[in-house]
Structures are given as structure tokens and as C-alpha cells.
Design a protein around this motif. Structure first.
Motif, mmCIF file in Angstrom:
data_model
loop_
_atom_site.group_PDB
_atom_site.id
_atom_site.type_symbol
_atom_site.label_atom_id
_atom_site.label_comp_id
_atom_site.label_asym_id
_atom_site.label_seq_id
_atom_site.Cartn_x
_atom_site.Cartn_y
_atom_site.Cartn_z
ATOM 1 N N UNK A 1 0.824 -1.212 0.000
ATOM 2 C CA UNK A 1 0.000 0.000 0.000
ATOM 3 C C UNK A 1 0.857 1.260 0.000
ATOM 4 N N UNK A 2 2.191 1.088 -0.072
ATOM 5 C CA UNK A 2 3.095 2.223 0.086
ATOM 6 C C UNK A 2 3.921 2.465 -1.171
ATOM 7 N N UNK A 3 4.072 3.723 -1.564
ATOM 8 C CA UNK A 3 4.839 4.031 -2.778
ATOM 9 C C UNK A 3 6.321 3.718 -2.610
ATOM 10 N N UNK A 4 6.982 3.511 -3.723
ATOM 11 C CA UNK A 4 8.405 3.180 -3.695
ATOM 12 C C UNK A 4 9.250 4.297 -3.101
ATOM 13 N N UNK B 1 -10.671 11.484 2.479
ATOM 14 C CA UNK B 1 -9.847 10.321 2.171
ATOM 15 C C UNK B 1 -9.118 10.586 0.862
ATOM 16 N N UNK B 2 -7.807 10.782 0.979
ATOM 17 C CA UNK B 2 -6.991 11.121 -0.185
ATOM 18 C C UNK B 2 -5.735 10.249 -0.168
ATOM 19 N N UNK B 3 -5.393 9.670 -1.293
ATOM 20 C CA UNK B 3 -4.183 8.855 -1.388
ATOM 21 C C UNK B 3 -2.955 9.709 -1.121
ATOM 22 N N UNK B 4 -1.918 9.068 -0.599
ATOM 23 C CA UNK B 4 -0.697 9.786 -0.255
ATOM 24 C C UNK B 4 -0.126 10.605 -1.397
ATOM 25 N N UNK C 1 1.777 0.282 -5.218
ATOM 26 C CA UNK C 1 0.366 0.498 -5.538
ATOM 27 C C UNK C 1 0.162 0.776 -7.026
ATOM 28 N N UNK C 2 -0.821 0.118 -7.596
ATOM 29 C CA UNK C 2 -1.140 0.313 -9.003
ATOM 30 C C UNK C 2 -0.470 -0.672 -9.925
#
Length: 359
Positions: A38-41, A194-197, A72-73
Motif C-alpha cells: 500500500x506504500x509508494x516506492x 480520504x486522499x491517497x498519499x 500500488x497500481x
């Protein structure tokens, strides 16, 4: 000696025996798993922590058990990790359980709840209290097995475009926050978003939101929030010790050789400690740099903290009254936390307060 080198060469924790045993490399099957994060690189703490775990597994199995971590994605969105593991789309996930508050608020206990336990207290509840059993039973209903895989320590209270001096300043405040914390702030008049990081920066920059919470200095600095909001508040009372977890598809877990199960558990335990240690090492420098660049560090006023605490306790009572599963976990969690706080305020608290006064 550098810690990781010591672990690898001396065989502490993940046991050099696991690496040195030729039986594993010769006779064990080759298995490839996918892990959705769930966390970006860009977050080398959290995403990097999962990669570190995967490397330890590969090292201990002679490359026979390979886990590839996906951002994610790449397979599923950040918010879809729970369902991806439950449905067997991926074998593993790395996520925060309070992201799935909408499914059942009880999930939040696995990560963090407002005015909840710290990192060490969570570890104690999971290892020597009923945390692992209670939450294990809950997640098993969704075909998921849990292994703790990281903690950030107490987080910051987020970035604000204006000062928060009284409870009244929260009314109408559009803040990026979700789950239990969002429900508490709603009681005080705030408007949770609710907003993605990855979308926080432009939302703050454009004024679509007035405030946003994320993690702490090291991660927040990477995402540049100080460039679009100058007030940085503490503490993040909704995340006293947020735990991150490895989700494993229960069926896939059962199919693993026992040796691989043990190695995976040990690798997660090693990475769990490593992630917290990295945050503790990196946050001080990042905070000094943020303040040096103009960030205004602010502590939430006692009035705001007291009102938030009161609202949180009301929400716990309301939720317990209508959700038996939540009540069962909360009652155990709260009793354990009360005992922990009784102990921590003595030796640990007295020592810490004295040392802080000498800085």
C-alpha cells in the motif's frame, strides 16, 4: 559492526543456520510469491522494509523462496490490498489495517486507534497479550493471516495551512485523514477527506484541503508538504504506535513448507525492528531540516487534546454498544493498555522526562 552485516554473518535472529543448511537449498521447492504494497516506492522505510524482508527470505533459502514486492497500481491499488490477499490475487500484502475501517472498525486495532498503544506496547500485546489471537481470529474469517511487519512510532499530527489554537478552529477544517481518527474529528466539527498519499501535495497546494496528516518528518519531508503548509503539529494522538502488517493468504500459507514458514516469520520479525529503527534514526535530522527551512513546529493545545480524547472515548462506547466483535477486542486492548501505562509512567517515563529536560 554494522547491524545488518552482523545479523547476516553472525547468525543472530534469522539464524545463519537457515542460510548454511544445504538441505534447504537442495531439497526445498522453488516458490515465487507476489506481495502487493500500500506504500509508494518513494517511502524507503515502508516499501523498503518489505523489500528488506524479501531479501532476507531469499538469503535464507538460497534463492528458493522468492517474494517480489509491487507498489500500488502495479497489481492493485493501495486500498485494495486486503481484498487482493483475501481473494488470492496475490499471496501477500503489506498494508495498514485501519485502511479497512469501513469494512469493520475492529480492523483498526491491528494498526492504531486514537489515544492507543505505543510501538513497544503493541509488541507486548501481540506477543504476550491477546492481540495476536484476537486479531488472528478476526482476519481468519477473511482468509488472511497476519504477521507484524513494521511500526512508525508515534506519528506527527500533520500539516496545517492555519494555526489550531482552540477546538473551534477545527470546525469546517477539511483534513486528509480517515478511519477512526476521522470519525473522532468529525465529532469536533472537522471534515475528514480520504486522499491517497500521492494526491496530498496538490490538494494542499490548491487549497482543496486545509490540512493533512501522513507519517512523520522523514517521510513527510520526502513528499514536500512543508512547501504547501507551514504549521506542523504534534503529537498524532490517533497514531501512538501504528503497526504495519504482512497479510498472507491463509491457503497459500498452509501450502508452504514448515521451514519456509519459519524463515518468513523470522524475516518479518527482523524487518519489523528494522523499520522502526530506521524511522528513529532518520526523523531527528529530517525534523531539524524542516524547522530550519521555515516550518513552524506546534504542539496541539491541551484544550484540543482533551476534547479529542473525550470524543474518542465516546466513540469507543458507541461502537462497542453496536459491534460485539469490536467490544471484545477493545475491552482486552484497553485493559492491557492501562496496565502498560501504569508501568511506563514509572521507570521509563521518569527517566525520559529527566533526560528530555537536559536537552
Amino acid at each position: 559492526m554494522e547491524r545488518r552485516s552482523f545479523l547476516k554473518n553472525a547468525g543472530v535472529g534469522l539464524a545463519a543456520g537457515a542460510v548454511a543448511m544445504p538441505a534447504i537449498a537442495q531439497n526445498a521447492p522453488t516458490i515465487k510469491w507476489r506481495m502487493a504494497s500500500s506504500f509508494p516506492k518513494s517511502l524507503d522505510t515502508l516499501f523498503g522494509g518489505a523489500e528488506y524482508m524479501a531479501r532476507r527470505v531469499a538469503e535464507a533459502t538460497g534463492g528458493k523462496f522468492h517474494i517480489q514486492v509491487f507498489a500500488p497500481g502495479e497489481i492493485v491499488p493501495a486500498s485494495a490490498v486486503f481484498d487482493a490477499v483475501k481473494d488470492g490475487t496475490v499471496e501477500m500484502g503489506h498494508t495498514c489495517s485501519y485502511y479497512y475501517f469501513g469494512k469493520d472498525p475492529t480492523y483498526a486495532f491491528e494498526t492504531a486507534v486514537p489515544f492507543g498503544m505505543t510501538n513497544r506496547q503493541m509488541d507486548a500485546w501481540f506477543r504476550y497479550g491477546n492481540g495476536s489471537r484476537l486479531l488472528g481470529e478476526l482476519f481468519a474469517k477473511s482468509n488472511i493471516m497476519l504477521i507484524p511487519l513494521g511500526n512508525t512510532g508515534t506519528q506527527m499530527g500533520g500539516w496545517y495551512r492555519k494555526e489550531i489554537k482552540t477546538v473551534a478552529d477545527l470546525k469546517g477544517l477539511k483534513i486528509r485523514i480517515s478511519g477512526f481518527a476521522g470519525a473522532v474529528l468529525s465529532k469536533l466539527g472537522a471534515v475528514p477527506q480520504q486522499i491517497a498519499g500521492s494526491d496530498i501535495y496538490p490538494a494542499l497546494e490548491k487549497g482543496t484541503i486545509d490540512a493533512a496528516e501522513f507519517v512523520g518528518p522523514y517521510d513527510d519531508q520526502k513528499l514536500g508538504f512543508n512547501k504547501v503548509a507551514k504549521f506542523y503539529y504534534y503529537p498524532g494522538w490517533w497514531e501512538g504506535g501504528p503497526q504495519v502488517a504482512a497479510y498472507l493468504n491463509s491457503k497459500k500459507w498452509a501450502e508452504l513448507p514448515k521451514e519456509y514458514q519459519a524463515i518468513l516469520q523470522l524475516a518479518c520479525a527482523d524487518a519489523h525492528v528494522d523499520i522502526m529503527a530506521k524511522y528513529d534514526a532518520k526523523n531527528p535530522t529530517a525534523l531539524k531540516q524542516l524547522v530550519g527551512s521555515g516550518t513552524q513546529l506546534k504542539q496541539f493545545p491541551k484544550e484540543v487534546m482533551d476534547a479529542s480524547y473525550k470524543a474518542a472515548m465516546e466513540l469507543y462506547a458507541e461502537t462497542s454498544a453496536k459491534n460485539p466483535e469490536f467490544k471484545k477486542v477493545y475491552d482486552d486492548y484497553k485493559k492491557f493498555q492501562d496496565d502498560q501505562n501504569l508501568w511506563f509512567r514509572i521507570a521509563e517515563g521518569a527517566y525520559a522526562n529527566f533526560m528530555y529536560s537536559k536537552r
